[in-house]
Design an enzyme around this catalytic site. Structure first.
Site, PDB file in Angstrom:
ATOM      1  N   ILE A   1       0.749  -1.124   0.040  1.00 16.65           N
ATOM      2  CA  ILE A   1      -0.103  -0.157   0.051  1.00 16.65           C
ATOM      3  C   ILE A   1       0.982   1.476  -0.005  1.00 16.65           C
ATOM      4  O   ILE A   1       0.267   2.314  -0.537  1.00 16.65           O
ATOM      5  CB  ILE A   1      -1.012   0.057   1.296  1.00 16.65           C
ATOM      6  CG1 ILE A   1      -2.068   1.020   0.967  1.00 16.65           C
ATOM      7  CG2 ILE A   1      -0.164   0.268   2.561  1.00 16.65           C
ATOM      8  CD1 ILE A   1      -3.321   0.861   1.997  1.00 16.65           C
TER       9      ILE A   1
ATOM     10  N   GLY B   1       3.293   2.073  -1.776  1.00 17.12           N
ATOM     11  CA  GLY B   1       3.942   2.273  -3.005  1.00 17.12           C
ATOM     12  C   GLY B   1       3.013   3.145  -3.871  1.00 17.12           C
ATOM     13  O   GLY B   1       1.982   3.813  -3.319  1.00 17.12           O
TER      14      GLY B   1
ATOM     15  N   ASP C   1       1.391   3.152  -6.661  1.00 15.75           N
ATOM     16  CA  ASP C   1      -0.202   2.822  -6.858  1.00 15.75           C
ATOM     17  C   ASP C   1      -0.996   2.649  -5.657  1.00 15.75           C
ATOM     18  O   ASP C   1      -2.244   3.029  -5.879  1.00 15.75           O
ATOM     19  CB  ASP C   1      -0.154   1.548  -7.730  1.00 15.75           C
ATOM     20  CG  ASP C   1       0.537   1.611  -9.016  1.00 15.75           C
ATOM     21  OD1 ASP C   1       0.941   2.636  -9.343  1.00 15.75           O
ATOM     22  OD2 ASP C   1       0.696   0.560  -9.733  1.00 15.75           O
TER      23      ASP C   1
ATOM     24  N   LEU D   1       4.144 -11.452   2.195  1.00 19.18           N
ATOM     25  CA  LEU D   1       3.583 -12.300   1.404  1.00 19.18           C
ATOM     26  C   LEU D   1       4.493 -13.838   1.271  1.00 19.18           C
ATOM     27  O   LEU D   1       3.960 -14.747   0.830  1.00 19.18           O
ATOM     28  CB  LEU D   1       3.604 -11.908   0.110  1.00 19.18           C
ATOM     29  CG  LEU D   1       2.420 -10.722  -0.217  1.00 19.18           C
ATOM     30  CD1 LEU D   1       1.965 -10.672  -1.570  1.00 19.18           C
ATOM     31  CD2 LEU D   1       1.053 -11.116   0.637  1.00 19.18           C
TER      32      LEU D   1
ATOM     33  N   ALA E   1       5.382  -6.420  -4.426  1.00 14.71           N
ATOM     34  CA  ALA E   1       6.407  -6.886  -5.432  1.00 14.71           C
ATOM     35  C   ALA E   1       7.541  -6.422  -5.247  1.00 14.71           C
ATOM     36  O   ALA E   1       7.829  -5.387  -4.597  1.00 14.71           O
ATOM     37  CB  ALA E   1       5.705  -6.792  -6.794  1.00 14.71           C
TER      38      ALA E   1
ATOM     39  N   SER F   1       2.144  -7.004 -15.442  1.00 15.08           N
ATOM     40  CA  SER F   1       3.371  -6.029 -16.208  1.00 15.08           C
ATOM     41  C   SER F   1       3.392  -6.116 -17.749  1.00 15.08           C
ATOM     42  O   SER F   1       3.481  -7.314 -18.111  1.00 15.08           O
ATOM     43  CB  SER F   1       4.596  -6.071 -15.245  1.00 15.08           C
ATOM     44  OG  SER F   1       5.384  -5.394 -16.035  1.00 15.08           O
TER      45      SER F   1
ATOM     46  N   GLU G   1       6.181  -6.233 -18.838  1.00 11.23           N
ATOM     47  CA  GLU G   1       7.390  -7.047 -18.828  1.00 11.23           C
ATOM     48  C   GLU G   1       7.131  -8.432 -19.165  1.00 11.23           C
ATOM     49  O   GLU G   1       8.006  -9.458 -19.481  1.00 11.23           O
ATOM     50  CB  GLU G   1       8.278  -6.779 -17.491  1.00 11.23           C
ATOM     51  CG  GLU G   1       8.588  -5.590 -17.224  1.00 11.23           C
ATOM     52  CD  GLU G   1      10.077  -5.024 -18.091  1.00 11.23           C
ATOM     53  OE1 GLU G   1      10.844  -6.111 -18.189  1.00 11.23           O
ATOM     54  OE2 GLU G   1      10.459  -3.986 -18.156  1.00 11.23           O
TER      55      GLU G   1
ATOM     56  N   TYR H   1      12.156 -10.699 -13.104  1.00 15.41           N
ATOM     57  CA  TYR H   1      10.933  -9.979 -12.869  1.00 15.41           C
ATOM     58  C   TYR H   1       9.866 -10.369 -13.630  1.00 15.41           C
ATOM     59  O   TYR H   1       8.809 -10.651 -13.234  1.00 15.41           O
ATOM     60  CB  TYR H   1      11.275  -8.332 -12.874  1.00 15.41           C
ATOM     61  CG  TYR H   1       9.938  -7.356 -12.686  1.00 15.41           C
ATOM     62  CD1 TYR H   1       9.340  -7.328 -11.523  1.00 15.41           C
ATOM     63  CD2 TYR H   1       9.282  -7.190 -13.936  1.00 15.41           C
ATOM     64  CE1 TYR H   1       8.294  -6.455 -11.172  1.00 15.41           C
ATOM     65  CE2 TYR H   1       7.952  -6.341 -13.481  1.00 15.41           C
ATOM     66  CZ  TYR H   1       7.534  -6.031 -12.402  1.00 15.41           C
ATOM     67  OH  TYR H   1       6.449  -5.215 -12.125  1.00 15.41           O
TER      68      TYR H   1
ATOM     69  N   LYS I   1       6.469 -12.454 -12.725  1.00 16.13           N
ATOM     70  CA  LYS I   1       4.948 -11.840 -12.904  1.00 16.13           C
ATOM     71  C   LYS I   1       4.191 -12.841 -13.828  1.00 16.13           C
ATOM     72  O   LYS I   1       2.956 -12.948 -13.711  1.00 16.13           O
ATOM     73  CB  LYS I   1       5.167 -10.713 -13.505  1.00 16.13           C
ATOM     74  CG  LYS I   1       5.576  -9.539 -12.526  1.00 16.13           C
ATOM     75  CD  LYS I   1       4.328  -8.997 -11.680  1.00 16.13           C
ATOM     76  CE  LYS I   1       4.494  -7.699 -10.720  1.00 16.13           C
ATOM     77  NZ  LYS I   1       3.360  -7.422  -9.954  1.00 16.13           N
TER      78      LYS I   1
ATOM     79  N   HIS J   1       4.071   3.133 -15.542  1.00 21.02           N
ATOM     80  CA  HIS J   1       3.144   4.426 -15.226  1.00 21.02           C
ATOM     81  C   HIS J   1       3.895   5.163 -13.980  1.00 21.02           C
ATOM     82  O   HIS J   1       4.225   4.467 -13.245  1.00 21.02           O
ATOM     83  CB  HIS J   1       1.656   3.916 -14.506  1.00 21.02           C
ATOM     84  CG  HIS J   1       1.670   2.470 -13.822  1.00 21.02           C
ATOM     85  ND1 HIS J   1       2.061   1.511 -14.403  1.00 21.02           N
ATOM     86  CD2 HIS J   1       1.287   2.619 -12.735  1.00 21.02           C
ATOM     87  CE1 HIS J   1       1.990   0.547 -13.239  1.00 21.02           C
ATOM     88  NE2 HIS J   1       1.470   1.234 -12.061  1.00 21.02           N
TER      89      HIS J   1
END
Length: 319
Positions: free
Chosen positions: A10, A12, A14, A58, A81, A124, A126, A148, A152, A178
Site C-alpha cells: 500500500i 507504493g 499505486d 507474502l 512485489a 506488467s 514485462e 521480474y 510476474k 506508469h
C-alpha cells in the site's frame, strides 16, 4: 455497509493513489506492507489516519491467512512485489518468492476462506519481453526477458487458472509503465525530474544515466489505478492491457523536464555504460482497446503533462 478493500504494497505509488480513490468511493481501506523506503512513507503520510495499516509479508503463509481472516475483505488489490527490475537480476530467488509464490499464497487463502472476494493482480508489460508484434494486446504471446517478468508471468497465469478452474473473481491488469510524483527516485522518470529540479536549485551538478534512447509506453499512475478499480466492478472477471499506446524515449523525458526548468540537459547528463540494461525491452507499446471498450477507461493526463507535473512537484519540494 461500506465495502472493505485490502491493498498489499500500500505504501507504493499505486497503493497511495488507489487508497485515495477508494476512500472517495466510501470504502473501508486496509493496507499491508513490509518495510517501505522513506519517500514512500512521505507519499502516504496524509492517508495514514484514514486507513487501517498492517505489517505483513507474502512469504509468510500463516501470516497471510491471519491477515485475511482479520480483515475479511470484499476486494483485494495486490501490489506487493519486488518492482525494481535490476534488483531481480541480483536477487532472482527473492523476486520469485514475492512476485510469484506470494500471489499463490494469496489466491490459496481466498479459495479456502472467502472465495467470493474480488482479486486484482498487478501484472506488467514485462510479460511480453521482446515481442514480435507491436502494439501488444491481451492475445499477444508472452516472452519475458527478466527474472521480474518471469515471476510476474507465473502470477499472471495462476490468477487466470484460479479464475477458469475454480471460479474465483480474479483478474490481472497488464499495466505498462506508469509514473507520477510519487514514483521512487530509482526509476528513470523520477530520477530525471528530481535531478532537473535539484540542478536548477544548485543542489546537484550532473545526472548519470544509461541508455537514453530506450523507449517505453509511459502513462499516469492515477489513471491506471482507476482502471484497476473498474476491473473489479465488472459482471465477469477478465484481464486487461492498460496503456497509452504512445511510445516515448528517455530523451523525451529529458527534453520536457529540463525545458520546464529552462536548462539544456546536454550540459548536465553523463552516460554510464554500466547502467545499460542487460536485456533492453524495446517495442513495448500497449493496445488498450479492450479496456477502453469494456471498462470505458481513458487516460486523463498526457505524457507531457505528467512529466511537467512531476518536475513541478520536485521543484516545489525543494522550496
Amino acid at each position: 455497509m461500506a465495502k472493505k478493500a485490502l491493498i498489499t504494497g500500500i505504501y507504493g505509488q499505486d497503493g497511495s493513489y488507489l487508497t485515495e480513490l477508494l476512500l472517495e468511493k466510501g470504502y473501508e481501506v486496509w493496507g499491508v506492507d513490509r518495510d517501505a523506503p522513506e519517500d514512500f512513507h512521505e507519499n502516504f503520510e496524509h492517508l495514514k489516519p484514514k486507513v487501517h495499516l498492517l505489517q505483513g509479508d507474502l512469504m509468510d503463509q500463516m501470516g497471510v491467512l491471519k491477515m485475511f481472516e482479520m480483515v475479511m475483505p470484499d476486494e483485494i488489490y495486490n501490489f506487493a512485489a519486488c518492482s525494481f527490475i535490476p534488483f531481480s537480476w541480483d536477487e532472482p530467488v527473492v523476486t520469485g518468492e514475492v512476485n510469484a509464490l506470494g500471489v499463490a499464497r494469496l489466491l490459496e487463502v481466498i479459495r479456502r476462506v472467502k472465495p467470493d472476494v474480488r482479486f486484482y493482480q498487478a501484472s506488467s508489460s514485462e510479460l511480453f519481453g521482446k515481442p514480435e508484434t507491436k502494439p501488444q494486446n491481451e492475445e499477444t504471446p508472452f516472452r519475458p526477458g527478466t527474472p521480474y517478468g518471469t515471476a510476474k508471468l507465473y502470477a499472471h497465469w495462476l490468477t487466470a487458472n484460479f479464475r477458469d478452474r475454480l471460479g474465483l473473481f480474479s483478474c490481472s491488469g497488464i499495466l505498462y509503465n506508469h509514473e507520477s510524483p510519487r514514483r521512487g527516485k530509482q526509476f528513470v522518470t523520477r530520477k530525471i525530474t528530481s535531478a532537473a529540479a535539484a540542478i536548477k536549485k544548485g543542489l546537484q551538478n550532473e545526472l548519470v544515466l544509461g541508455d537514453i534512447d530506450a523507449k517505453r509506453d509511459w502513462g499516469f499512475a492515477g489513471d491506471y489505478v482507476r482502471a484497476m478499480w473498474m476491473m473489479l466492478q465488472q459482471d465477469k472477471p477478465s484481464d486487461y492491457v492498460i496503456a497509452t499506446g504512445i511510445e516515448h524515449s528517455v530523451k523525451d523525458i529529458l527534453d520536457i523536464a529540463f525545458s520546464y526548468v529552462n536548462l539544456d540537459w546536454h550540459d548536465y547528463v553523463k552516460i554510464d555504460q554500466s547502467l545499460m540494461r542487460r536485456v533492453e525491452l524495446n517495442r513495448l507499446v500497449g493496445d488498450s482497446s479492450k479496456a477502453r471498450k469494456e471498462l470505458g477507461w481513458e487516460p486523463s493526463l498526457t505524457f507531457e503533462e505528467m512529466i511537467r507535473l512531476m518536475t513541478e512537484t520536485d521543484l516545489t519540494a525543494l522550496k
